[in-house]
Structures are given as structure tokens and as C-alpha cells.
Design a protein around this motif. Structure first.
Motif, PDB file in Angstrom:
ATOM      1  N   VAL A 185       0.815  -1.211   0.000  1.00  0.00           N
ATOM      2  CA  VAL A 185       0.000   0.000   0.000  1.00  0.00           C
ATOM      3  C   VAL A 185       0.857   1.273   0.000  1.00  0.00           C
ATOM      4  O   VAL A 185       0.619   2.175  -0.808  1.00  0.00           O
ATOM      5  CB  VAL A 185      -1.017  -0.029   1.163  1.00  0.00           C
ATOM      6  CG1 VAL A 185      -1.705   1.302   1.325  1.00  0.00           C
ATOM      7  CG2 VAL A 185      -2.031  -1.134   0.936  1.00  0.00           C
ATOM      8  N   PRO A 186       1.874   1.401   0.858  1.00  0.00           N
ATOM      9  CA  PRO A 186       2.685   2.624   0.792  1.00  0.00           C
ATOM     10  C   PRO A 186       3.417   2.800  -0.536  1.00  0.00           C
ATOM     11  O   PRO A 186       3.663   3.931  -0.959  1.00  0.00           O
ATOM     12  CB  PRO A 186       3.677   2.468   1.944  1.00  0.00           C
ATOM     13  CG  PRO A 186       3.037   1.533   2.875  1.00  0.00           C
ATOM     14  CD  PRO A 186       2.252   0.593   2.020  1.00  0.00           C
ATOM     15  N   SER A 187       3.755   1.708  -1.210  1.00  0.00           N
ATOM     16  CA  SER A 187       4.438   1.853  -2.495  1.00  0.00           C
ATOM     17  C   SER A 187       3.514   2.472  -3.535  1.00  0.00           C
ATOM     18  O   SER A 187       3.931   3.344  -4.310  1.00  0.00           O
ATOM     19  CB  SER A 187       4.963   0.506  -2.973  1.00  0.00           C
ATOM     20  OG  SER A 187       3.895  -0.370  -3.232  1.00  0.00           O
ATOM     21  N   PHE A 188       2.261   2.073  -3.552  1.00  0.00           N
ATOM     22  CA  PHE A 188       1.316   2.672  -4.485  1.00  0.00           C
ATOM     23  C   PHE A 188       0.992   4.114  -4.101  1.00  0.00           C
ATOM     24  O   PHE A 188       0.786   4.965  -4.972  1.00  0.00           O
ATOM     25  CB  PHE A 188       0.044   1.830  -4.579  1.00  0.00           C
ATOM     26  CG  PHE A 188       0.287   0.496  -5.220  1.00  0.00           C
ATOM     27  CD1 PHE A 188       0.810   0.418  -6.503  1.00  0.00           C
ATOM     28  CD2 PHE A 188       0.008  -0.676  -4.543  1.00  0.00           C
ATOM     29  CE1 PHE A 188       1.052  -0.806  -7.090  1.00  0.00           C
ATOM     30  CE2 PHE A 188       0.252  -1.903  -5.126  1.00  0.00           C
ATOM     31  CZ  PHE A 188       0.769  -1.968  -6.404  1.00  0.00           C
ATOM     32  N   VAL A 189       0.963   4.401  -2.816  1.00  0.00           N
ATOM     33  CA  VAL A 189       0.750   5.781  -2.366  1.00  0.00           C
ATOM     34  C   VAL A 189       1.913   6.665  -2.818  1.00  0.00           C
ATOM     35  O   VAL A 189       1.702   7.785  -3.299  1.00  0.00           O
ATOM     36  CB  VAL A 189       0.567   5.830  -0.835  1.00  0.00           C
ATOM     37  CG1 VAL A 189       0.621   7.245  -0.319  1.00  0.00           C
ATOM     38  CG2 VAL A 189      -0.738   5.171  -0.439  1.00  0.00           C
ATOM     39  N   MET A 190       3.140   6.173  -2.677  1.00  0.00           N
ATOM     40  CA  MET A 190       4.300   6.971  -3.093  1.00  0.00           C
ATOM     41  C   MET A 190       4.289   7.203  -4.598  1.00  0.00           C
ATOM     42  O   MET A 190       4.613   8.303  -5.062  1.00  0.00           O
ATOM     43  CB  MET A 190       5.597   6.293  -2.666  1.00  0.00           C
ATOM     44  CG  MET A 190       5.834   6.305  -1.176  1.00  0.00           C
ATOM     45  SD  MET A 190       5.808   7.928  -0.421  1.00  0.00           S
ATOM     46  CE  MET A 190       7.278   8.647  -1.077  1.00  0.00           C
ATOM     47  N   ALA A 191       3.924   6.196  -5.372  1.00  0.00           N
ATOM     48  CA  ALA A 191       3.853   6.364  -6.833  1.00  0.00           C
ATOM     49  C   ALA A 191       2.794   7.398  -7.196  1.00  0.00           C
ATOM     50  O   ALA A 191       3.021   8.269  -8.049  1.00  0.00           O
ATOM     51  CB  ALA A 191       3.563   5.029  -7.510  1.00  0.00           C
ATOM     52  N   THR A 192       1.651   7.350  -6.539  1.00  0.00           N
ATOM     53  CA  THR A 192       0.584   8.315  -6.804  1.00  0.00           C
ATOM     54  C   THR A 192       1.011   9.723  -6.411  1.00  0.00           C
ATOM     55  O   THR A 192       0.771  10.684  -7.150  1.00  0.00           O
ATOM     56  CB  THR A 192      -0.695   7.917  -6.036  1.00  0.00           C
ATOM     57  OG1 THR A 192      -1.055   6.587  -6.409  1.00  0.00           O
ATOM     58  CG2 THR A 192      -1.825   8.861  -6.338  1.00  0.00           C
ATOM     59  N   LEU A 193       1.662   9.852  -5.261  1.00  0.00           N
ATOM     60  CA  LEU A 193       2.134  11.172  -4.840  1.00  0.00           C
ATOM     61  C   LEU A 193       3.198  11.715  -5.790  1.00  0.00           C
ATOM     62  O   LEU A 193       3.250  12.918  -6.042  1.00  0.00           O
ATOM     63  CB  LEU A 193       2.676  11.106  -3.410  1.00  0.00           C
ATOM     64  CG  LEU A 193       1.633  10.919  -2.320  1.00  0.00           C
ATOM     65  CD1 LEU A 193       2.305  10.795  -0.959  1.00  0.00           C
ATOM     66  CD2 LEU A 193       0.648  12.067  -2.324  1.00  0.00           C
ATOM     67  N   GLY A 194       4.047  10.845  -6.321  1.00  0.00           N
ATOM     68  CA  GLY A 194       5.044  11.290  -7.290  1.00  0.00           C
ATOM     69  C   GLY A 194       4.405  11.795  -8.569  1.00  0.00           C
ATOM     70  O   GLY A 194       4.827  12.816  -9.138  1.00  0.00           O
ATOM     71  N   ILE A 195       3.375  11.099  -9.029  1.00  0.00           N
ATOM     72  CA  ILE A 195       2.669  11.541 -10.233  1.00  0.00           C
ATOM     73  C   ILE A 195       1.951  12.865  -9.976  1.00  0.00           C
ATOM     74  O   ILE A 195       1.967  13.774 -10.819  1.00  0.00           O
ATOM     75  CB  ILE A 195       1.700  10.444 -10.712  1.00  0.00           C
ATOM     76  CG1 ILE A 195       2.509   9.238 -11.213  1.00  0.00           C
ATOM     77  CG2 ILE A 195       0.771  10.964 -11.796  1.00  0.00           C
ATOM     78  CD1 ILE A 195       1.689   7.998 -11.439  1.00  0.00           C
ATOM     79  N   LEU A 196       1.351  13.008  -8.800  1.00  0.00           N
ATOM     80  CA  LEU A 196       0.686  14.267  -8.463  1.00  0.00           C
ATOM     81  C   LEU A 196       1.686  15.416  -8.349  1.00  0.00           C
ATOM     82  O   LEU A 196       1.408  16.535  -8.802  1.00  0.00           O
ATOM     83  CB  LEU A 196      -0.097  14.120  -7.163  1.00  0.00           C
ATOM     84  CG  LEU A 196      -1.375  13.301  -7.242  1.00  0.00           C
ATOM     85  CD1 LEU A 196      -1.979  13.122  -5.856  1.00  0.00           C
ATOM     86  CD2 LEU A 196      -2.363  13.957  -8.170  1.00  0.00           C
ATOM     87  N   MET A 197       2.846  15.165  -7.749  1.00  0.00           N
ATOM     88  CA  MET A 197       3.857  16.218  -7.627  1.00  0.00           C
ATOM     89  C   MET A 197       4.375  16.625  -9.009  1.00  0.00           C
ATOM     90  O   MET A 197       4.573  17.809  -9.280  1.00  0.00           O
ATOM     91  CB  MET A 197       5.005  15.760  -6.742  1.00  0.00           C
ATOM     92  CG  MET A 197       6.080  16.820  -6.563  1.00  0.00           C
ATOM     93  SD  MET A 197       5.467  18.374  -5.902  1.00  0.00           S
ATOM     94  CE  MET A 197       5.770  18.144  -4.192  1.00  0.00           C
ATOM     95  N   THR A 198       4.557  15.656  -9.882  1.00  0.00           N
ATOM     96  CA  THR A 198       4.994  15.969 -11.244  1.00  0.00           C
ATOM     97  C   THR A 198       3.951  16.815 -11.960  1.00  0.00           C
ATOM     98  O   THR A 198       4.284  17.802 -12.623  1.00  0.00           O
ATOM     99  CB  THR A 198       5.238  14.669 -12.026  1.00  0.00           C
ATOM    100  OG1 THR A 198       6.234  13.917 -11.348  1.00  0.00           O
ATOM    101  CG2 THR A 198       5.685  14.954 -13.438  1.00  0.00           C
ATOM    102  N   THR A 199       2.692  16.468 -11.816  1.00  0.00           N
ATOM    103  CA  THR A 199       1.621  17.233 -12.436  1.00  0.00           C
ATOM    104  C   THR A 199       1.586  18.657 -11.903  1.00  0.00           C
ATOM    105  O   THR A 199       1.462  19.617 -12.672  1.00  0.00           O
ATOM    106  CB  THR A 199       0.263  16.544 -12.199  1.00  0.00           C
ATOM    107  OG1 THR A 199       0.338  15.206 -12.674  1.00  0.00           O
ATOM    108  CG2 THR A 199      -0.862  17.280 -12.888  1.00  0.00           C
ATOM    109  N   MET A 200       1.721  18.800 -10.601  1.00  0.00           N
ATOM    110  CA  MET A 200       1.714  20.138  -9.991  1.00  0.00           C
ATOM    111  C   MET A 200       2.899  20.957 -10.468  1.00  0.00           C
ATOM    112  O   MET A 200       2.751  22.151 -10.761  1.00  0.00           O
ATOM    113  CB  MET A 200       1.724  20.028  -8.463  1.00  0.00           C
ATOM    114  CG  MET A 200       0.468  19.453  -7.868  1.00  0.00           C
ATOM    115  SD  MET A 200      -0.952  20.534  -8.038  1.00  0.00           S
ATOM    116  CE  MET A 200      -0.537  21.829  -6.911  1.00  0.00           C
TER     117      MET A 200
END
Length: 121
Positions: free
Chosen positions: A100-115
Motif C-alpha cells: 500500500v505505501p508503495s502505491f501511495v508513493m507512486a501516486t504522490l510522485g505523479i501528483l507532484m509531477t503534475t503540480m
């Protein structure tokens, strides 16, 4: 006289309760958790140092791509260690706690890139 007139003799080595035997993790479990922590550092700390914590702060496109790459590689390392932990322990709960934390980190990385791409000026 009664047969139980004298109290039973207690020896020093006799215990009232059984000794507690704590389970010790084996080397494979500790190694899988260490690999998970390395993946966490790769996916969280390295992009933070490269890009900063402010999503509205501008960053060059190459740094954004490198930050996203580190995030996704770190998430993959975390998934790999979760798989190792599952194979070693056989516990699906341990695998879920690591996945679960690995998928959360991947999602947060994609969101940070988008921002960074959309709002970083």
C-alpha cells in the motif's frame, strides 16, 4: 495425621508460569524490510531534495523527470521487497502493509509531477 500436612517444597528453578519465547525475525525478513526502507528513501527523499517541497516552485523539466523516475523506481523497489516479504513470511497481511505505501508513493510522485509541470512558473 493427614497426607497433606506439609506444604510442597518450592525450588528456585521452578516457575509458576512458562517462560515467554519471543519470536525473532529471520535474516530474510530483516533484509526485505531494509530493502523496503531503501525504496522509501528513493521514492520520497530523493525527489524532495531534487524538487523541493513547494509544488508551486518552478523546476526544470529534466529535474522533474528525474524526480518522477526516482519516485517510480523507489515504488518498484518497495513492491519487490513486499513480494520478498510475502514469499518469506507467507503472510498476506505483511505484503499488504508493504504494498500500500508503495502505491501511495507512486501516486504522490505523479501528483507532484503534475503540480510542478502545470503550476510551477
Amino acid at each position: 495425621m493427614s497426607a497433606h500436612a506439609t506444604p510442597p517444597v518450592q525450588h528456585e528453578e521452578q516457575r509458576a508460569i512458562a517462560p515467554i519465547k519471543w519470536s525473532k525475525p529471520n535474516g530474510g525478513t530483516v533484509a526485505a524490510l531494509a530493502i523496503w526502507v531503501v525504496g522509501l528513501v528513493l521514492s520520497g527523499v530523493v525527489p524532495l531534495l531534487l524538487l523541493g517541497s513547494d509544488p508551486y516552485q518552478a523546476a526544470p523539466g529534466s529535474r522533474i523527470a528525474v524526480g518522477l523516475t526516482f519516485t517510480l523506481v523507489g515504488a518498484l523497489v518497495m513492491v519487490f521487497s513486499a513480494y520478498l516479504l510475502y514469499r518469506k513470511s507467507g503472510s498476506i497481511g505483511a505484503a499488504i502493509l508493504a504494498f500500500v505505501p508503495s502505491f501511495v508513493m507512486a501516486t504522490l510522485g505523479i501528483l507532484m509531477t503534475t503540480m510542478k509541470v502545470l503550476y510551477g512558473t
